[in-house]
Design an enzyme around this catalytic site. Structure first.
Site, PDB file in Angstrom:
ATOM      1  N   LYS A   1      14.731  -5.428 -35.314  1.00 35.81           N
ATOM      2  CA  LYS A   1      14.558  -5.482 -36.751  1.00 35.81           C
ATOM      3  C   LYS A   1      13.880  -4.187 -37.184  1.00 35.81           C
ATOM      4  CE  LYS A   1      10.643  -8.506 -35.849  1.00 35.81           C
ATOM      5  NZ  LYS A   1      10.707  -9.730 -35.036  1.00 35.81           N
TER       6      LYS A   1
ATOM      7  N   SER B   1       3.046  -6.185 -31.851  1.00 37.11           N
ATOM      8  CA  SER B   1       3.582  -6.347 -33.201  1.00 37.11           C
ATOM      9  C   SER B   1       2.498  -6.444 -34.264  1.00 37.11           C
ATOM     10  CB  SER B   1       4.504  -7.562 -33.218  1.00 37.11           C
ATOM     11  OG  SER B   1       5.193  -7.638 -34.433  1.00 37.11           O
ATOM     12  N   HIS B   2       2.438  -7.561 -34.938  1.00 35.30           N
ATOM     13  CA  HIS B   2       1.532  -7.745 -36.080  1.00 35.30           C
ATOM     14  C   HIS B   2       0.177  -8.302 -35.649  1.00 35.30           C
ATOM     15  CE1 HIS B   2       3.872 -11.145 -34.987  1.00 35.30           C
ATOM     16  NE2 HIS B   2       2.921 -11.919 -35.433  1.00 35.30           N
TER      17      HIS B   2
ATOM     18  N   ASP C   1       4.088  -2.442 -35.429  1.00 32.84           N
ATOM     19  CA  ASP C   1       5.072  -1.620 -34.728  1.00 32.84           C
ATOM     20  C   ASP C   1       6.271  -1.249 -35.597  1.00 32.84           C
ATOM     21  OD1 ASP C   1       5.817  -4.308 -34.695  1.00 32.84           O
ATOM     22  OD2 ASP C   1       7.114  -4.014 -32.953  1.00 32.84           O
TER      23      ASP C   1
ATOM     24  N   ASP D   1       8.586  -3.024 -37.268  1.00 31.24           N
ATOM     25  CA  ASP D   1       9.873  -3.725 -37.337  1.00 31.24           C
ATOM     26  C   ASP D   1       9.913  -4.795 -38.427  1.00 31.24           C
ATOM     27  OD1 ASP D   1       8.194  -5.452 -35.998  1.00 31.24           O
ATOM     28  OD2 ASP D   1       9.525  -5.769 -34.276  1.00 31.24           O
ATOM     29  N   ARG D   2       8.758  -5.216 -38.922  1.00 30.44           N
ATOM     30  CA  ARG D   2       8.774  -6.235 -39.985  1.00 30.44           C
ATOM     31  C   ARG D   2       8.645  -5.587 -41.357  1.00 30.44           C
ATOM     32  NH1 ARG D   2       5.536 -11.634 -38.152  1.00 30.44           N
ATOM     33  NH2 ARG D   2       6.562 -11.848 -36.139  1.00 30.44           N
TER      34      ARG D   2
ATOM     35  N   ASP E   1       4.668  -3.853 -40.424  1.00 25.01           N
ATOM     36  CA  ASP E   1       3.665  -4.377 -39.481  1.00 25.01           C
ATOM     37  C   ASP E   1       3.249  -3.333 -38.449  1.00 25.01           C
ATOM     38  OD1 ASP E   1       6.001  -4.342 -37.984  1.00 25.01           O
ATOM     39  OD2 ASP E   1       5.386  -6.073 -36.784  1.00 25.01           O
TER      40      ASP E   1
HETATM   41  C1  G1P Z   1       7.415 -14.737 -33.964  1.00 23.08           C
HETATM   42  C2  G1P Z   1       8.426 -15.023 -35.049  1.00 23.08           C
HETATM   43  C3  G1P Z   1       9.790 -14.601 -34.602  1.00 23.08           C
HETATM   44  C4  G1P Z   1       9.792 -13.138 -34.170  1.00 23.08           C
HETATM   45  C5  G1P Z   1       8.696 -12.910 -33.146  1.00 23.08           C
HETATM   46  C6  G1P Z   1       8.556 -11.443 -32.776  1.00 23.08           C
HETATM   47  O1  G1P Z   1       7.732 -15.501 -32.816  1.00 23.08           O
HETATM   48  O2  G1P Z   1       8.430 -16.383 -35.402  1.00 23.08           O
HETATM   49  O3  G1P Z   1      10.704 -14.816 -35.648  1.00 23.08           O
HETATM   50  O4  G1P Z   1      11.018 -12.775 -33.629  1.00 23.08           O
HETATM   51  O5  G1P Z   1       7.443 -13.373 -33.642  1.00 23.08           O
HETATM   52  O6  G1P Z   1       8.232 -10.650 -33.884  1.00 23.08           O
HETATM   53  P1  G1P Z   1       7.018 -16.896 -32.452  1.00 23.08           P
HETATM   54  O7  G1P Z   1       5.540 -16.636 -32.423  1.00 23.08           O
HETATM   55  O8  G1P Z   1       7.352 -17.838 -33.585  1.00 23.08           O
HETATM   56  O9  G1P Z   1       7.617 -17.307 -31.152  1.00 23.08           O
HETATM   57 ZN    ZN Z   2       6.553  -6.211 -35.140  1.00 22.14          ZN
END
Ligand code: G1P
Ligand code: ZN
Length: 543
Positions: free
Chosen positions: A376, A113-114, A279, A281-282, A277
């Site tokens: 998302k 992800s990010h 990938d 999705d954000r 981000d």
């Molecule tokens: C974090 C975010 C959560 C999101 C996840 C994946 O998870 O808080 O809302 O779904 O990344 O993108 P966390 O690190 O808090 O478990």
């Molecule tokens: Zn992501």
């Protein structure tokens, strides 16, 4: 094609978290590490014989190599077909869309992800079900169990497949279908939104910047915003996906989306700013000089979604993760629709979406989405905003201010304490958990606690229960503090403290959220004794 059976041993710690297995890239590159986990996925989903899967990711370092390993393992275990994004690229929502529209048995997404990418940064592997959404707890539980007893895995001995050109290639009996990663997704967006209205808005002089942060949404945003909608060339910044995301954090927030922030807070800002981000999705949404918090964005979208063709009939219901601000609840109450409160993580929305109970959902962590896929979706949120702006003729700032005037303003922030000692963090939670019942009636920094509890969630569709999903303290007057430990971090523990306060005061429009929530932050410290347990006096991130 020869199929090799390789002996292996369980590797500790292969437990999928909030969003798949995330580890340091070097960990994934260790002998058998990736292979063990992939074989365990096969075991957890009942094998891949005759199945069709989707494969792709955000293009981070080690993705091309990992994709080849997964293809060879799928072929060795009898998969029928794997649909792969060109160069192993697929944004997470685009992967979800392909999994659904091609009627597959699921897919593997390569992403953290990010989190930054590179040999010394992070990598991740996630399995999504045939509905296009992240595997539910029972499946990830079976995968984890399999990692603890694995003794061997199967892999085909064969040449790498050329993933650089769309087309069909044979790997033994399995077909590898390489597809353009953007096309099907762009078509879906064109169906959901009124592209003509957005095109008119843009040709009338409306300007925008979209920061792809050197991550996967670059090609998507170029093709859709500049290509199909006519935004000026150069509206998409950092459009080329890079294995290390140009050395940055591909995290769309005011800290990491620096270029976008500078443009939106500059002397001649464009009308609309957005970022996505690693990938895809954000999302992050901005107006000139205004950062729209994800919680507010979700509420504004819910209030106005009916202006876009896909949602013209109204919303069945909405959902938010528990720590997300309750701005959404106010919209749902006004519309007379259900508002579900789920644990953190997109997987908890899956059943509600599949069951038709909700149309729109989101999280405070910059994730917003709808029933069009089961992830998302960053660009989807951008397009819904654009569609709403085109229909209302309002600017971002006006739309948000009007929203606050109508529904009140929920001040909101999240404070993250990163890389804290995991044992001490656990002690902090144990201590506070033990005191929850005694908090009601006590006063902290001028605020009276109304009630405190530990959030657990019973899925209304399948009855499954997720416990220990965050500690909540609710204050008289609507304020709230939530404490959670991150399930996506790769080093130590990350403590997340979510602060919210409610204001009906129309003059609260220009107030700074951190300032408005400073009492709440002190109360949060006093209640949980964060400094005592973590040694930290200040959070690393105020999101
Ligand atoms: C974090 C975010 C959560 C999101 C996840 C994946 O998870 O808080 O809302 O779904 O990344 O993108 P966390 O690190 O808090 O478990
Ligand atoms: Zn992501």
């Amino acid at each position: 094609m020869e199929i090799l059976t390789i002996d292996t041993k369980p590797i500790e710690g292969q437990k999928p978290g909030t969003s798949g297995l995330r580890k340091k890239t070097r960990t994934f590159m260790e002998p058998h590490y990736l292979e063990n986990f992939v074989e365990s996925i096969w075991t957890g989903i009942g094998g891949v014989t005759s199945k069709t899967l989707v494969l792709g990711g955000d293009g981070r370092y080690f993705s091309p190599e990992a994709a080849q390993v997964i293809l060879r393992m799928a072929a060795a275990s009898g998969a029928r077909r794997v649909i792969v994004g060109q160069n192993a690229l697929l944004s997470t929502p685009a992967a979800s869309n392909l999994i659904r529209t091609r009627a597959t048995d699921g897919g593997i997404i390569l992403s953290a992800s990010h989190n930054p990418g590179g040999i010394d940064e992070d990598f991740g592997v996630k399995f999504n079900n045939s509905n296009g959404g992240p595997a539910a707890e029972d499946v990830t539980g079976r995968i984890f169990e399999a990692t603890k007893s694995i003794a061997s895995y199967k892999i085909a001995e064969t040449q790498n497949v050329d993933l650089s050109q769309p087309g069909e290639y044979a790997m033994g009996d399995m077909v590898v279908e390489v597809v353009d990663p953007v096309e099907a997704y762009a078509q879906l967006m064109e169906k959901l939104f009124d592209f003509d209205a957005i095109r008119r808005l843009i040709s009338g002089g409306f300007t925008m910047r979209f920061d792809a942060m050197h991550a996967v949404t670059g090609p998507y945003a170029k093709a859709i915003l500049e290509g199909r909608l006519g935004a000026a060339p150069g509206s998409v910044l950092n459009a080329e996906p890079k294995p290390d995301f140009g050395g940055g954090h591909p995290d769309p927030n005011p800290i990491w989306a620096k270029e976008l922030m500078a443009a939106m807070n500059g002397d001649t800002p464009p009308d609309f700013g957005a970022a996505s981000d690693g990938d895809g999705d954000r999302n992050m949404i901005m107006g000139p000089g205004l950062y729209v918090t994800p919680s507010d964005s979700l509420a504004v979208l819910a209030a106005n979604a009916h202006l876009a063709p896909a949602y013209a009939k109204g919303l069945a219901g909405v959902a938010r993760s528990m720590p997300t601000s309750r701005a959404l609840d106010a919209v749902a109450a006004r519309k007379g629709i259900d508002c579900y409160e789920t644990p953190t993580g997109w997987k908890f929305f899956g059943n509600l979406l599949d069951d038709g109970r909700i149309t729109l959902c989101g999280e405070e962590s910059a994730g917003t989405g709808s029933d069009h896929v089961r992830e998302k979706d960053g660009l989807w949120a951008v397009l819904l905003w654009l569609n709403i702006l085109a229909e209302t003729g309002k600017g971002v700032v006006e739309l948000v201010h009007d929203h606050w005037a109508e529904y009140g303003r929920n001040f909101y922030t999240r404070h993250d304490f990163e890389g804290v000692d995991a044992d001490r963090a656990t002690e902090m939670f144990d201590d506070l958990r033990g005191r929850l019942d005694s908090l009601a009636g006590q006063e902290f920094c001028g605020r009276i606690v109304e009630r405190a509890d530990e959030f657990s969630y019973e899925d209304p569709v399948d009855g499954s229960v997720a416990r220990q999903q965050g500690l909540r303290v609710m204050f008289a007057g609507g304020g709230r503090v939530v404490y959670r430990l991150s399930g996506t971090g790769t080093v130590g523990a990350t403590l997340r403290v979510y602060l919210e306060d409610v204001s009906e005061d129309a003059t609260a429009q220009d107030r700074d959220a951190q300032e408005a929530l400073s009492d709440m932050a002190r109360a949060a410290e006093e209640i949980a004794r964060i400094e005592h347990y973590t040694g930290r006096t200040e959070p690393d991130v105020r999101a």
